[in-house]
Structure formats: C-alpha cells, structure tokens
Design a protein around this motif. Sequence first.
Motif, short mmCIF file in Angstrom:
data_model
loop_
_atom_site.label_atom_id
_atom_site.label_comp_id
_atom_site.label_asym_id
_atom_site.label_seq_id
_atom_site.Cartn_x
_atom_site.Cartn_y
_atom_site.Cartn_z
N VAL A 152 0.84 -1.20 0.00
CA VAL A 152 0.00 0.00 0.00
C VAL A 152 0.87 1.25 0.00
O VAL A 152 0.59 2.23 -0.70
N LEU A 153 1.94 1.19 0.77
CA LEU A 153 2.84 2.35 0.89
C LEU A 153 3.43 2.73 -0.46
O LEU A 153 3.43 3.90 -0.85
N ILE A 154 3.94 1.75 -1.21
CA ILE A 154 4.59 2.06 -2.48
C ILE A 154 3.59 2.36 -3.59
O ILE A 154 3.97 2.89 -4.64
N ALA A 155 2.31 2.03 -3.37
CA ALA A 155 1.28 2.31 -4.37
C ALA A 155 0.59 3.65 -4.14
O ALA A 155 -0.39 3.96 -4.83
N ARG A 156 1.10 4.43 -3.20
CA ARG A 156 0.43 5.69 -2.81
C ARG A 156 0.17 6.61 -3.99
O ARG A 156 -0.95 7.12 -4.16
N ASP A 157 1.17 6.82 -4.84
CA ASP A 157 0.99 7.74 -5.96
C ASP A 157 -0.05 7.22 -6.94
O ASP A 157 -0.85 8.00 -7.49
N TYR A 158 -0.06 5.92 -7.16
CA TYR A 158 -1.04 5.35 -8.08
C TYR A 158 -2.45 5.46 -7.53
O TYR A 158 -3.40 5.82 -8.24
N LEU A 159 -2.62 5.14 -6.26
CA LEU A 159 -3.95 5.11 -5.65
C LEU A 159 -4.52 6.50 -5.44
O LEU A 159 -5.75 6.69 -5.48
N GLY A 160 -3.65 7.48 -5.21
CA GLY A 160 -4.12 8.84 -4.99
C GLY A 160 -5.10 8.91 -3.84
O GLY A 160 -4.90 8.30 -2.78
N ASP A 161 -6.20 9.62 -4.04
CA ASP A 161 -7.23 9.76 -3.00
C ASP A 161 -8.46 8.90 -3.29
O ASP A 161 -9.56 9.18 -2.79
N ASP A 162 -8.26 7.85 -4.07
CA ASP A 162 -9.38 6.96 -4.40
C ASP A 162 -9.55 5.87 -3.35
O ASP A 162 -8.58 5.41 -2.74
N ASP A 163 -10.79 5.44 -3.14
CA ASP A 163 -11.03 4.21 -2.40
C ASP A 163 -10.48 3.06 -3.24
O ASP A 163 -10.38 3.15 -4.47
N PHE A 164 -10.15 1.95 -2.57
CA PHE A 164 -9.63 0.83 -3.34
C PHE A 164 -9.86 -0.49 -2.61
O PHE A 164 -10.03 -0.54 -1.39
N VAL A 165 -9.90 -1.56 -3.40
CA VAL A 165 -9.94 -2.92 -2.87
C VAL A 165 -8.54 -3.51 -3.07
O VAL A 165 -7.95 -3.39 -4.13
N MET A 166 -8.00 -4.11 -2.01
CA MET A 166 -6.72 -4.80 -2.11
C MET A 166 -7.01 -6.30 -2.16
O MET A 166 -7.69 -6.85 -1.30
N TYR A 167 -6.48 -6.96 -3.19
CA TYR A 167 -6.79 -8.36 -3.48
C TYR A 167 -5.48 -9.13 -3.60
O TYR A 167 -4.63 -8.79 -4.41
N LEU A 168 -5.32 -10.16 -2.77
CA LEU A 168 -4.13 -11.00 -2.85
C LEU A 168 -4.28 -11.96 -4.02
O LEU A 168 -5.24 -12.74 -4.08
N GLY A 169 -3.33 -11.91 -4.94
CA GLY A 169 -3.46 -12.60 -6.22
C GLY A 169 -3.47 -14.10 -6.17
O GLY A 169 -3.81 -14.76 -7.16
N ASP A 170 -3.10 -14.70 -5.02
CA ASP A 170 -3.14 -16.16 -4.91
C ASP A 170 -4.33 -16.63 -4.09
O ASP A 170 -4.38 -17.80 -3.69
N ASN A 171 -5.29 -15.75 -3.85
CA ASN A 171 -6.50 -16.13 -3.12
C ASN A 171 -7.63 -16.46 -4.09
O ASN A 171 -7.69 -15.93 -5.20
N PHE A 172 -8.52 -17.33 -3.64
CA PHE A 172 -9.63 -17.77 -4.47
C PHE A 172 -10.91 -17.67 -3.66
O PHE A 172 -11.03 -18.28 -2.59
N ILE A 173 -11.87 -16.89 -4.15
CA ILE A 173 -13.15 -16.69 -3.47
C ILE A 173 -14.28 -17.02 -4.43
O ILE A 173 -14.42 -16.40 -5.48
N VAL A 174 -15.07 -18.01 -4.07
CA VAL A 174 -16.21 -18.39 -4.90
C VAL A 174 -17.28 -17.29 -4.82
O VAL A 174 -17.58 -16.77 -3.75
N GLY A 175 -17.81 -16.94 -5.97
CA GLY A 175 -18.88 -15.94 -6.00
C GLY A 175 -18.39 -14.53 -6.22
O GLY A 175 -19.19 -13.61 -6.37
N GLY A 176 -17.05 -14.34 -6.22
CA GLY A 176 -16.51 -13.02 -6.51
C GLY A 176 -16.67 -12.04 -5.37
O GLY A 176 -16.96 -12.40 -4.23
N ILE A 177 -16.47 -10.75 -5.68
CA ILE A 177 -16.47 -9.70 -4.65
C ILE A 177 -17.46 -8.58 -4.95
O ILE A 177 -17.45 -7.54 -4.29
N SER A 178 -18.34 -8.78 -5.92
CA SER A 178 -19.27 -7.71 -6.31
C SER A 178 -20.14 -7.26 -5.15
O SER A 178 -20.32 -6.05 -4.92
N GLY A 179 -20.69 -8.21 -4.40
CA GLY A 179 -21.54 -7.85 -3.27
C GLY A 179 -20.79 -7.07 -2.21
O GLY A 179 -21.31 -6.10 -1.63
N LEU A 180 -19.55 -7.49 -1.94
CA LEU A 180 -18.73 -6.80 -0.96
C LEU A 180 -18.43 -5.37 -1.39
O LEU A 180 -18.51 -4.43 -0.59
N VAL A 181 -18.08 -5.20 -2.66
CA VAL A 181 -17.77 -3.86 -3.17
C VAL A 181 -19.02 -2.97 -3.13
O VAL A 181 -18.94 -1.79 -2.74
#
Length: 355
Positions: A89-118
């Motif tokens: 998160v620290l090194i992504a500060r310039d990219y993220l700016g003042d936007d809200d964001f979801v952080m997703y670990l690329g080796d995780n698997f969640i059935v049903g996706g994250i649409s409801g959570l978002v």
Amino acid sequence: MKALVLSGGAGTRLRPITHTSAKQLVPVANKAVLFYGLESIAEAGITDVGMIVGDTAAEIEEAVGDGSQFGLKITYIAQERPLGLAHAVLIARDYLGDDDFVMYLGDNFIVGGISGLVDEFRGNRPDAQILLTRVADPRAFGVAELDPSGQVVGLEEKPDRPKSDLALVGVYLFTPLIHEAVRAIEPSWRGELEITHAIQHLIDSRADVRSTVITGYWKDTGNVGDMLEVNRMVLEGMDRRIDGDVDTASETIGRVVVEEGARIVNSRIVGPAVIGSGTVISNSYVGPFTSVAENCRITDSELEFSIVLRDSSIQGVGRIEASLIGRHVEVTPAPSVPSAHRFVLGDHSKVQITS
C-alpha cells in the motif's frame, strides 16, 4: 474506485513449482489462479488496477498484459522485495491517490466473486472493511477479535494463541485513510509492514472498521493441498463439453471437458476433469478432479485428483494421484535393475540368502 492486486512473493510453500513460475500463475482447472481474481474485480465494476510485482514481474506481465483481456487497465508497480502487505500500500500511494480501493491478494480464491462486498462498501463507505472466515487453525493467518456486537476490536498476525477462529481473507477495502496508517506503523518481528498492524492503528484511532464474515468457499492457494482442493471445487462447477477428438474405443463419463485439438485414444476419462488443447491421452485412465493442461502426453498410465501443467508427459507409470506436476516434466518408469547381492564378509562368516 481502484484495485490493488498483489502478485509478488516467492511462493515458498509451492516449491519446486515456484522456482520457475509465479505462484499466482499456477493453473486451477487450466486457468491461472490470478485470472479468477482479475475477473472478479472486473465483474465488480472496477477497471483501474495497480498490480504489485516482484521477481516474477516479467512472467506476470507477459500473462496479464495491459489487462484488456479482462476489461481492465493494468498499471504495474515494482516491489523490490516482499516487505509486507502494508508496504505494498505504501509504495502504491501515488497510483492510488485519493481513491477508495480494494486490495486483493493474487493467490486467493473466493467463490462468488467480490461484487456484493464492493457494493456494500460503496453504500456504507466505512474507513476499512475486512473479510473474515472461520478456520480450523487460525495460527497461520491474521486473526480478528470481535466484541459481542460484532465490532472489530483487535487484529493479530499469525498469533501463537489466537483469540478467535476468524481468519482474515485476502481481500480488503479501504478509503484513503489507510495511507496515514501504513506510514504510522513499524516493521514487525518478521521485518515486514503488516496490514493487520495498519488496520489496528485505524481501530485505535477510532476509525470505522467493519467486517464481513463469509461462509462461502475461500482458499489461500499457497500450498499443494489447497491448490488441489480449489481445482476440485472449480471442476465440480464445470459443464460437460467435448470439442476435441474422442475415438470410439474411448469413454468419457460425467462432467468432462476436452478442449479443441485434444485427442483421447483408447482411454477412459471420468469427470469432473479437463483436458487441454493439443494434449493426447492414449491407453490411459484419467479420473475425477484432474486438470491436464495443453500439449501434454499421457500414455499407458492412470491419473486422478491431480494437476498437470503444460508440455509434460507421463508414460507407463501405473497410477498417480494427489500430485502437482510442473511444466516440461517427463515421468517414466525407472529402468529395471538386475537383482544381485553384494557382500564384504569377514573371516568365518555364515550367510543365508532366501531370494
């Protein structure tokens, strides 16, 4: 809203596969684990993705490209070495700016996706929202402690004596307030900036930190057992499809996918299973919960509950099960060795040989 996808890390628990391949690109049902996450992000209506990459950056970039295949716009962010989720998160500060964001670990698997959570996060907009799930051994995870009302009151990273069985799932949602928190914390005993410490800083600062306990399927695909289990679960949800060539001496039973260009010769395939394009199965048995990637050769063998990566061959080895076989692998019988006895015998010895 943006997404921050973590695709660095050494993947030590999947070695030797990850000596030569990024752990996020190991396939489940012949599709990289990372791709399932990217598809979930796109389905949630997020298009801008920052991707944290490390030593395997070239391989990740070759596979994902600019993100257009997923309907995404990917920006790659280099992390010199894995120094913790909060460091990402620290090194992504310039990219993220003042936007809200979801952080997703690329080796995780969640059935049903994250649409409801978002959608829930967008509607309520707490300062942070975490996903939790009950696990048998929480010592291997970040662990959350909730008060009787369900409010998050504490987080610990891989505690020896967990205060609950609620483990953090690898998806987090943040407002820009998290940037202040990651700058305020110190490295842990592991030498990493822990995201649990940053979220705890928010809790201590009386920020609005909420949790959602999920009861659906989630796996951190960090070891072979979990990879095989996720592969099993995904295959169970596939529909039967035979696009390749299956000769009249062969039999396919149940939810079997034979991709175009694959050939099944004098063999029996029992689903759920998937056979990749260009693969030839001959005089063999492929059993349930097996994924064979493209351009493989399976001859005079039996294979079940396994994952075989591309360009590998298995010939005349009897039965293989619960295995993860990498790319360009050759599995063959050991050469026969003549039976013999070899001795160095002292004086007055007596030896009896029964075979």
